[in-house]
Scaffold this motif. Structure first.
Motif, PDB file in Angstrom:
ATOM      1  N   UNK A 149     -29.456  25.160 -18.526  1.00  0.00           N
ATOM      2  CA  UNK A 149     -29.516  23.977 -19.374  1.00  0.00           C
ATOM      3  C   UNK A 149     -30.959  23.507 -19.549  1.00  0.00           C
ATOM      4  N   UNK A 150     -31.702  23.417 -18.443  1.00  0.00           N
ATOM      5  CA  UNK A 150     -33.091  22.963 -18.527  1.00  0.00           C
ATOM      6  C   UNK A 150     -33.941  23.923 -19.360  1.00  0.00           C
ATOM      7  N   UNK A 151     -33.705  25.222 -19.214  1.00  0.00           N
ATOM      8  CA  UNK A 151     -34.458  26.206 -19.993  1.00  0.00           C
ATOM      9  C   UNK A 151     -34.112  26.106 -21.476  1.00  0.00           C
ATOM     10  N   UNK A 152     -32.818  25.915 -21.757  1.00  0.00           N
ATOM     11  CA  UNK A 152     -32.397  25.812 -23.152  1.00  0.00           C
ATOM     12  C   UNK A 152     -32.957  24.555 -23.801  1.00  0.00           C
ATOM     13  N   UNK A 153     -32.945  23.436 -23.068  1.00  0.00           N
ATOM     14  CA  UNK A 153     -33.515  22.193 -23.606  1.00  0.00           C
ATOM     15  C   UNK A 153     -35.011  22.357 -23.869  1.00  0.00           C
ATOM     16  N   UNK A 154     -35.699  23.090 -22.987  1.00  0.00           N
ATOM     17  CA  UNK A 154     -37.113  23.373 -23.212  1.00  0.00           C
ATOM     18  C   UNK A 154     -37.312  24.211 -24.460  1.00  0.00           C
ATOM     19  N   UNK A 155     -36.438  25.195 -24.674  1.00  0.00           N
ATOM     20  CA  UNK A 155     -36.497  26.032 -25.867  1.00  0.00           C
ATOM     21  C   UNK A 155     -36.307  25.198 -27.128  1.00  0.00           C
ATOM     22  N   UNK A 156     -35.460  24.163 -27.041  1.00  0.00           N
ATOM     23  CA  UNK A 156     -35.205  23.287 -28.185  1.00  0.00           C
ATOM     24  C   UNK A 156     -36.323  22.283 -28.401  1.00  0.00           C
ATOM     25  N   UNK A 157     -37.291  22.255 -27.488  1.00  0.00           N
ATOM     26  CA  UNK A 157     -38.406  21.330 -27.624  1.00  0.00           C
ATOM     27  C   UNK A 157     -38.184  19.977 -26.982  1.00  0.00           C
ATOM     28  N   UNK A 158     -37.140  19.862 -26.145  1.00  0.00           N
ATOM     29  CA  UNK A 158     -36.851  18.608 -25.438  1.00  0.00           C
ATOM     30  C   UNK A 158     -37.482  18.678 -24.052  1.00  0.00           C
ATOM     31  N   UNK A 159     -38.366  17.752 -23.763  1.00  0.00           N
ATOM     32  CA  UNK A 159     -39.105  17.788 -22.508  1.00  0.00           C
ATOM     33  C   UNK A 159     -38.402  16.949 -21.440  1.00  0.00           C
ATOM     34  N   UNK A 160     -37.690  17.632 -20.548  1.00  0.00           N
ATOM     35  CA  UNK A 160     -37.034  16.982 -19.422  1.00  0.00           C
ATOM     36  C   UNK A 160     -37.821  17.251 -18.151  1.00  0.00           C
ATOM     37  N   UNK A 161     -37.538  16.455 -17.129  1.00  0.00           N
ATOM     38  CA  UNK A 161     -38.110  16.708 -15.800  1.00  0.00           C
ATOM     39  C   UNK A 161     -37.063  17.502 -15.026  1.00  0.00           C
ATOM     40  N   UNK A 162     -37.289  18.800 -14.793  1.00  0.00           N
ATOM     41  CA  UNK A 162     -36.279  19.635 -14.124  1.00  0.00           C
ATOM     42  C   UNK A 162     -35.861  19.071 -12.772  1.00  0.00           C
ATOM     43  N   UNK A 163     -34.559  19.173 -12.478  1.00  0.00           N
ATOM     44  CA  UNK A 163     -33.978  18.729 -11.203  1.00  0.00           C
ATOM     45  C   UNK A 163     -34.140  17.233 -10.965  1.00  0.00           C
ATOM     46  N   UNK A 164     -34.330  16.485 -12.053  1.00  0.00           N
ATOM     47  CA  UNK A 164     -34.400  15.027 -11.952  1.00  0.00           C
ATOM     48  C   UNK A 164     -33.233  14.441 -12.726  1.00  0.00           C
ATOM     49  N   UNK A 165     -32.435  13.611 -12.077  1.00  0.00           N
ATOM     50  CA  UNK A 165     -31.284  13.004 -12.734  1.00  0.00           C
ATOM     51  C   UNK A 165     -31.632  11.570 -13.147  1.00  0.00           C
ATOM     52  N   UNK A 166     -30.845  10.606 -12.720  1.00  0.00           N
ATOM     53  CA  UNK A 166     -31.096   9.206 -13.092  1.00  0.00           C
ATOM     54  C   UNK A 166     -31.587   8.395 -11.897  1.00  0.00           C
ATOM     55  N   UNK A 167     -32.258   9.067 -10.983  1.00  0.00           N
ATOM     56  CA  UNK A 167     -32.872   8.415  -9.821  1.00  0.00           C
ATOM     57  C   UNK A 167     -34.353   8.292 -10.132  1.00  0.00           C
ATOM     58  N   UNK A 168     -34.772   7.071 -10.497  1.00  0.00           N
ATOM     59  CA  UNK A 168     -36.164   6.886 -10.907  1.00  0.00           C
ATOM     60  C   UNK A 168     -36.581   5.429 -10.769  1.00  0.00           C
ATOM     61  N   UNK A 169     -37.872   5.208 -10.740  1.00  0.00           N
ATOM     62  CA  UNK A 169     -38.447   3.857 -10.769  1.00  0.00           C
ATOM     63  C   UNK A 169     -39.159   3.682 -12.098  1.00  0.00           C
ATOM     64  N   UNK A 170     -38.998   2.502 -12.696  1.00  0.00           N
ATOM     65  CA  UNK A 170     -39.696   2.184 -13.936  1.00  0.00           C
ATOM     66  C   UNK A 170     -40.274   0.781 -13.850  1.00  0.00           C
ATOM     67  N   UNK A 171     -41.504   0.628 -14.315  1.00  0.00           N
ATOM     68  CA  UNK A 171     -42.109  -0.693 -14.354  1.00  0.00           C
ATOM     69  C   UNK A 171     -41.409  -1.544 -15.403  1.00  0.00           C
ATOM     70  N   UNK A 172     -41.662  -2.839 -15.380  1.00  0.00           N
ATOM     71  CA  UNK A 172     -41.042  -3.714 -16.374  1.00  0.00           C
ATOM     72  C   UNK A 172     -41.455  -3.301 -17.783  1.00  0.00           C
ATOM     73  N   UNK A 173     -42.730  -2.954 -17.958  1.00  0.00           N
ATOM     74  CA  UNK A 173     -43.195  -2.540 -19.278  1.00  0.00           C
ATOM     75  C   UNK A 173     -42.475  -1.277 -19.744  1.00  0.00           C
ATOM     76  N   UNK A 174     -42.321  -0.316 -18.836  1.00  0.00           N
ATOM     77  CA  UNK A 174     -41.619   0.924 -19.187  1.00  0.00           C
ATOM     78  C   UNK A 174     -40.158   0.638 -19.518  1.00  0.00           C
ATOM     79  N   UNK A 175     -39.543  -0.295 -18.779  1.00  0.00           N
ATOM     80  CA  UNK A 175     -38.147  -0.668 -19.044  1.00  0.00           C
ATOM     81  C   UNK A 175     -37.998  -1.277 -20.437  1.00  0.00           C
ATOM     82  N   UNK A 176     -38.925  -2.129 -20.818  1.00  0.00           N
ATOM     83  CA  UNK A 176     -38.842  -2.765 -22.126  1.00  0.00           C
ATOM     84  C   UNK A 176     -38.995  -1.754 -23.252  1.00  0.00           C
ATOM     85  N   UNK A 177     -39.861  -0.765 -23.050  1.00  0.00           N
ATOM     86  CA  UNK A 177     -39.996   0.302 -24.052  1.00  0.00           C
ATOM     87  C   UNK A 177     -38.712   1.112 -24.117  1.00  0.00           C
ATOM     88  N   UNK A 178     -38.136   1.423 -22.946  1.00  0.00           N
ATOM     89  CA  UNK A 178     -36.869   2.160 -22.914  1.00  0.00           C
ATOM     90  C   UNK A 178     -35.791   1.413 -23.682  1.00  0.00           C
TER      91      UNK A 178
END
Length: 326
Positions: A149-178
């Motif tokens: 899946x990660x390789x195919x998404x890369x082939x499609x031009x979608x830049x994911x962080x491999x082996x990273x799910x929804x466990x992350x920290x985001x600053x308030x500014x990053x959250x507002x952009x999201x």
């Protein structure tokens, strides 16, 4: 006023009554430890988001919020799905939090990575990804399909962080952009890298689920992968066009070949080849229509502009308002 930053840990929950007491215990230890070491402020919170659970999940969240100061909760009016619950929690918590961490309730993601995420944030990173250092807890099938899946998404031009799910920290500014990304077909693993800002990675070993059943069986995993593919790339449609041109080219070659065989008198009636051609082209057409239909369906859901989630009760905001009045 304290110069320490306020951290909120958002935890989406769907029928998690079996694991919630242990999750609360472990996350509370982490948060209290960070408060005592003066890395985060004392008004930091654990924010549970009840995604329309049918068991005692919300009752437990409500009780924990009364018994433990750092625990609060958000109740959605119905089940909106994992991604919708995550976004609801981030929407509520990022209003007055300097940083937000999202983590699942099943304790498979190591909570001990949270202090490392906080350190990276203090060092200037606005997005910190929790990345698995191995996939030993997965079956061979899940491990191999995830890699594909990660390789195919890369082939499609979608830049994911491999082996990273929804466990992350985001600053308030990053959250507002999201939150400024308004699409209804949510695939946060693909959206978050688009946010930009300085990022970092924290590696951890994923554990077995503490209790209960996985909320992502194979059927949901396939749907999740399809959402990711069709929400971020039109390459599949272009591939269908390429396949169409290829089939036309093959047809022309076969036509020329048939004429040559006719001239040479080598014509043999072939029922098998005819049926194979019909079935092959029929299958290609059905697949093509299905892929295009997937995109049309997403357009249909986007143009309606329905809410991505509806909050029935927000204990987090209630607690914050009471604390601000003191």
């Amino acid at each position: 006023m304290s110069d320490l930053f306020k951290l909120s840990i958002v935890v989406p929950c769907y029928n998690e009554e079996e694991v919630l007491p242990e999750t609360t215990k472990e996350l509370s230890q982490i948060v209290n430890g960070l408060i005592e070491s003066r890395k985060i402020s004392a008004d930091s919170k654990i924010v549970y988001v009840d995604d329309g659970s049918k068991d005692k999940t919300w009752a437990m969240i409500n009780n924990f919020s009364k018994e433990i100061d750092i625990v609060s909760g958000v109740k959605l009016s119905r089940n909106f799905g994992h991604q919708g619950a995550l976004l609801a929690g981030v929407t509520s918590a990022s209003k007055d939090s300097d940083a937000v961490i999202t983590i699942d309730a099943d304790l498979q993601d190591d909570v001990n990575a949270i202090p490392k995420m906080v350190d990276e944030y203090l060092n200037g990173a606005e997005v910190v990804y929790g990345v698995r250092n191995n996939r030993d807890t997965d079956t061979a099938f899940k491990r191999n399909t995830a890699e594909m899946f990660y390789k195919f998404m890369g082939f499609l031009g979608v830049h994911l962080v491999p082996d990273s799910a929804d466990y992350r920290l985001m600053s308030q500014r990053a959250c507002q952009v999201l939150l400024s990304y308004r699409e209804r077909n949510l695939f946060l693993r693909g959206i978050v890298p688009l946010v930009g800002f300085k990022s970092a990675k924290v590696y951890y070993a994923r554990k077995e689920r503490f209790a209960g059943e996985s909320k992502y069986p194979l059927r949901k995993m396939i749907k999740f992968a399809m959402d990711g593919i069709t929400s971020f790339s039109i390459v599949p449609i272009k591939m269908i066009m390429g396949l169409g041109f290829f089939i036309v080219l093959v047809s022309l070659v076969l036509l020329i070949y048939s004429f040559i065989q006719k001239i040479n008198g080598n014509v043999v009636d072939g029922w098998s080849s005819l049926m194979i051609s019909i079935w092959a082209l029929g299958g290609v057409q059905l697949i093509s229509i299905s892929v295009i239909g997937e995109y049309v369906g997403k357009i249909f859901s986007e143009v309606k502009q329905r809410p991505r989630f509806t909050i029935e009760r927000d204990i987090y905001t209630e607690k914050t308002q009471k604390e601000n009045k003191r």
